[in-house]
Enzyme design. Sequence first.
Site, short mmCIF file in Angstrom:
data_model
loop_
_atom_site.label_atom_id
_atom_site.label_comp_id
_atom_site.label_asym_id
_atom_site.label_seq_id
_atom_site.Cartn_x
_atom_site.Cartn_y
_atom_site.Cartn_z
N GLU A 1 9.70 3.92 4.39
CA GLU A 1 9.03 5.20 4.15
C GLU A 1 9.81 6.13 3.25
O GLU A 1 9.25 6.74 2.35
CB GLU A 1 8.85 5.94 5.49
CG GLU A 1 7.60 5.64 6.25
CD GLU A 1 7.50 6.50 7.52
OE1 GLU A 1 8.37 6.36 8.40
OE2 GLU A 1 6.56 7.30 7.60
N ARG B 1 1.11 17.75 5.16
CA ARG B 1 -0.19 17.06 5.21
C ARG B 1 -0.57 16.44 3.87
O ARG B 1 -1.55 15.70 3.78
CB ARG B 1 -1.29 18.04 5.63
CG ARG B 1 -1.07 18.65 6.99
CD ARG B 1 -2.14 19.64 7.30
NE ARG B 1 -3.40 18.99 7.60
CZ ARG B 1 -3.79 18.62 8.81
NH1 ARG B 1 -3.00 18.83 9.84
NH2 ARG B 1 -4.94 18.04 9.01
N ASN C 1 -10.78 19.36 3.49
CA ASN C 1 -9.92 18.28 4.00
C ASN C 1 -10.84 17.26 4.65
O ASN C 1 -11.51 17.58 5.63
CB ASN C 1 -8.93 18.85 5.02
CG ASN C 1 -8.21 17.75 5.79
OD1 ASN C 1 -7.99 16.67 5.26
ND2 ASN C 1 -7.86 18.03 7.04
N GLY C 2 -10.87 16.06 4.09
CA GLY C 2 -11.73 15.03 4.67
C GLY C 2 -12.28 14.14 3.58
O GLY C 2 -11.84 14.18 2.43
N CYS D 1 -4.18 16.58 3.64
CA CYS D 1 -4.56 17.83 2.98
C CYS D 1 -4.47 18.99 3.97
O CYS D 1 -4.89 18.89 5.11
CB CYS D 1 -5.98 17.82 2.42
SG CYS D 1 -6.27 16.53 1.23
N LYS E 1 11.15 3.26 8.90
CA LYS E 1 11.86 4.46 8.41
C LYS E 1 12.43 4.19 7.02
O LYS E 1 12.34 5.00 6.11
CB LYS E 1 13.01 4.87 9.33
CG LYS E 1 12.72 5.27 10.76
CD LYS E 1 11.85 6.46 10.94
CE LYS E 1 10.42 6.07 10.97
NZ LYS E 1 9.46 7.04 11.43
N GLU F 1 10.34 -0.15 13.90
CA GLU F 1 10.40 1.29 13.59
C GLU F 1 11.57 1.58 12.65
O GLU F 1 11.45 2.38 11.72
CB GLU F 1 10.50 2.09 14.91
CG GLU F 1 10.81 3.57 14.79
CD GLU F 1 9.72 4.39 14.11
OE1 GLU F 1 8.68 3.83 13.74
OE2 GLU F 1 9.97 5.59 13.90
N LYS G 1 1.80 13.25 6.48
CA LYS G 1 2.13 13.14 7.89
C LYS G 1 0.91 12.88 8.76
O LYS G 1 0.94 12.08 9.68
CB LYS G 1 2.83 14.42 8.37
CG LYS G 1 3.36 14.25 9.77
CD LYS G 1 4.50 15.16 10.04
CE LYS G 1 5.14 14.84 11.36
NZ LYS G 1 5.84 13.55 11.35
N TRP H 1 -3.57 15.62 -0.62
CA TRP H 1 -3.17 14.22 -0.59
C TRP H 1 -4.39 13.48 -1.14
O TRP H 1 -5.43 13.41 -0.49
CB TRP H 1 -2.86 13.78 0.83
CG TRP H 1 -2.29 12.40 0.92
CD1 TRP H 1 -0.98 12.05 0.80
CD2 TRP H 1 -3.00 11.18 1.16
NE1 TRP H 1 -0.83 10.70 0.95
CE2 TRP H 1 -2.05 10.14 1.16
CE3 TRP H 1 -4.35 10.85 1.35
CZ2 TRP H 1 -2.38 8.80 1.36
CZ3 TRP H 1 -4.69 9.52 1.55
CH2 TRP H 1 -3.72 8.51 1.56
N HIS I 1 11.25 -18.72 12.30
CA HIS I 1 9.93 -19.20 11.90
C HIS I 1 9.58 -18.74 10.49
O HIS I 1 8.41 -18.71 10.11
CB HIS I 1 8.88 -18.76 12.91
CG HIS I 1 9.15 -19.28 14.29
ND1 HIS I 1 9.17 -20.63 14.57
CD2 HIS I 1 9.47 -18.65 15.45
CE1 HIS I 1 9.47 -20.81 15.85
NE2 HIS I 1 9.67 -19.62 16.40
C1 G6P Z 1 1.23 8.62 9.20
C2 G6P Z 1 2.65 9.12 9.21
C3 G6P Z 1 3.46 8.31 10.22
C4 G6P Z 1 2.80 8.38 11.58
C5 G6P Z 1 1.34 7.93 11.53
C6 G6P Z 1 0.61 8.20 12.83
O1 G6P Z 1 1.18 7.34 8.68
O2 G6P Z 1 3.23 9.02 7.93
O3 G6P Z 1 4.76 8.85 10.31
O4 G6P Z 1 3.49 7.59 12.47
O5 G6P Z 1 0.66 8.66 10.51
O6 G6P Z 1 0.58 9.59 13.05
P1 G6P Z 1 0.29 10.25 14.45
O7 G6P Z 1 0.23 11.71 14.17
O8 G6P Z 1 -1.01 9.69 14.92
O9 G6P Z 1 1.40 9.88 15.34
#
Ligand code: G6P
Length: 609
Positions: free
Chosen positions: A489, A27, A99-100, A2, A486, A482, A604, A73, A505
């Site tokens: 996501e 956000r 926000n929270g 948010c 991606k 990673e 994010k 969000w 395994h």
């Molecule tokens: C969210 C985002 C990810 C990110 C993670 C940690 O899940 O969607 O892309 O890696 O938060 O965020 P940070 O700001 O702590 O790296």
Amino acid sequence: MCGIMGYIGGQQAWDIVLSGLKRLEYRGYDSAGVVTLSERKLRLARQVGHISALEKAQPEPLAGSIGIGHTRWATHGGVSVKNCHPHRDSSERVAIVHNGIIDNMEALRAQLCAEGVTFRSETDSEILAELVGRGLARGLALLEAVREAMRQIEGTAGIVAIDRDDPELLVAARIGSPVVIGLGDDECWVASDPLALRPFTDRMVILDDGEIAAIFAGSFRTVDLDQRDRDKRVEKILHQPEEAERGDYEHFMLKEIHEQPRAIDRSMRGRLDVSMGSSILGGLKSHEQQLFDVKNVVFFGCGTSLYSAQVGAYLMSRYARVPCVAEDAAELAVRNPIVERSTLYVAISQSGETADTLSALREIRQRGGLVAGITNVVGSSLARETAFGTYVHAGPEISVCSTKAFTAQVLATELLSLRFARMRDLSASEGRAWALALQELPDKLKLMLEQAGACEELARRFAGHRFTMFVGRGANVPVAAEGALKLKEIAYVPAEGMSGAAMKHGPLALIEPGMPVWALVPPDETRERMIGNLRELKARGAFIMAVADLGDKEVRELVDRVIPMPSHHAAVSPILNAVPLQLFAYYSARHLGYDIDKPRNLAKSVTVM
Ligand code: G6P
């Protein structure tokens, strides 16, 4: 999670609040809303969807030169207009954005309902509006009413409130969730991230936990929860406005992928001592003796940052010979961690605001642990709450899907590991070879980016395939994970990233003819074992895309496509390998027509636990 934004001054608030919200949209983007105040009336516009949907629903600006806004969000309550912020109290005198998460929401709601309040939404935030409204009804000033309300809640809150009867004041408060005030000559802004304020001012004040600010046009006053005045330092947060713009790129993600050579270069500037074969991290200087005595290192973070932590753990153990592990911050925080004095804990977070990461760092500090930080956001909570650390200086990352922050965070762990290695038993010549390899990274990243066309072609072929596998060994196991993250996501493709060794395994059962598999096969100590894994995959008919040395004939014969990587020092391969996987995910999502910078259900900055 948010974004909140507010404005007070001489200009039209609507445009300014919307422009700030657009910069905060990473956000959260389920829904958005704005309240302005004019002629003693709160004017409200709210809409489900992105901020563009709000603009469409409310094409005429709401009148007023004071206003607040929110991009959501969803946590408590579904995505609907009634749950959109801003929320008002039942007398419609006050409006707030929040926000929270309010943890004691049920108890407060039951109490207020028993007193006759009928809530219009399912959110926890409306409770906060009601508590503030009740304070005002008892004759408190807005600052006092917000202070009282904040004292009653448990959980996290970054809020901005506006009172219908006071057109010259905004009140902001912070418990847990970030709040920053921007100062102008006769105007002020408030937001949950300095990024939103960049176009307006570079003079900013960051609220600390438990602080409440009365914000006027051009000035402010801060108190704590016990009503004591707080002196705040005005910080100069340097502008690089063009960096937060998309420019000619179709998406922020593509722009950020292509920014990596520059980001890595900036991240490294002044931090390499090639002649000594070491690194110089300014933030560590004052703690050199402590670092010398460190016996273990624990990196921790969430999501992509956790994967960068895992790469770091490998490098630290392999090259500095310091026992090192990477931990998921969310788990570390809740499992009663054993904290040791001889251990260095390193929190990694792009935003510096991830709730789980902050919670872990607070728990470790509480137990007397030494916590350093690696973050991209200057002035973030992580930067403020760690004993020392380093900024990665990757520049603002807007796309929800992290790319340049990942490689820059890995780089930070490389610099730290190099320093540790040189304090221990890495020789000067070995250190020099590593430092040189780091110095050459920007140019080598440019070569990796030249593979964009090949990655696009592969993405076109496999976009939307029902499963994609990513495998690597050693430092590249987290890079494989990673790569899978991606793809999940932004392209919504089920994917798994793992050690090539782990396939047999279980996951090998998923492989069938034509199944796409990315394999990371740098020419280092992991190569032989990866070759074995490639054979296992080939025998089952997988379509293998390998990131490997072009001259590696054995690999070329075993796989279906090679994305060539330039010659490099083994320690830097994770940074080079990440690039084609980012490009593959990007082009897959683009081919499938998804909203790349704002993937569904995500945000994010995850400021809730
Ligand atoms: C969210 C985002 C990810 C990110 C993670 C940690 O899940 O969607 O892309 O890696 O938060 O965020 P940070 O700001 O702590 O790296």
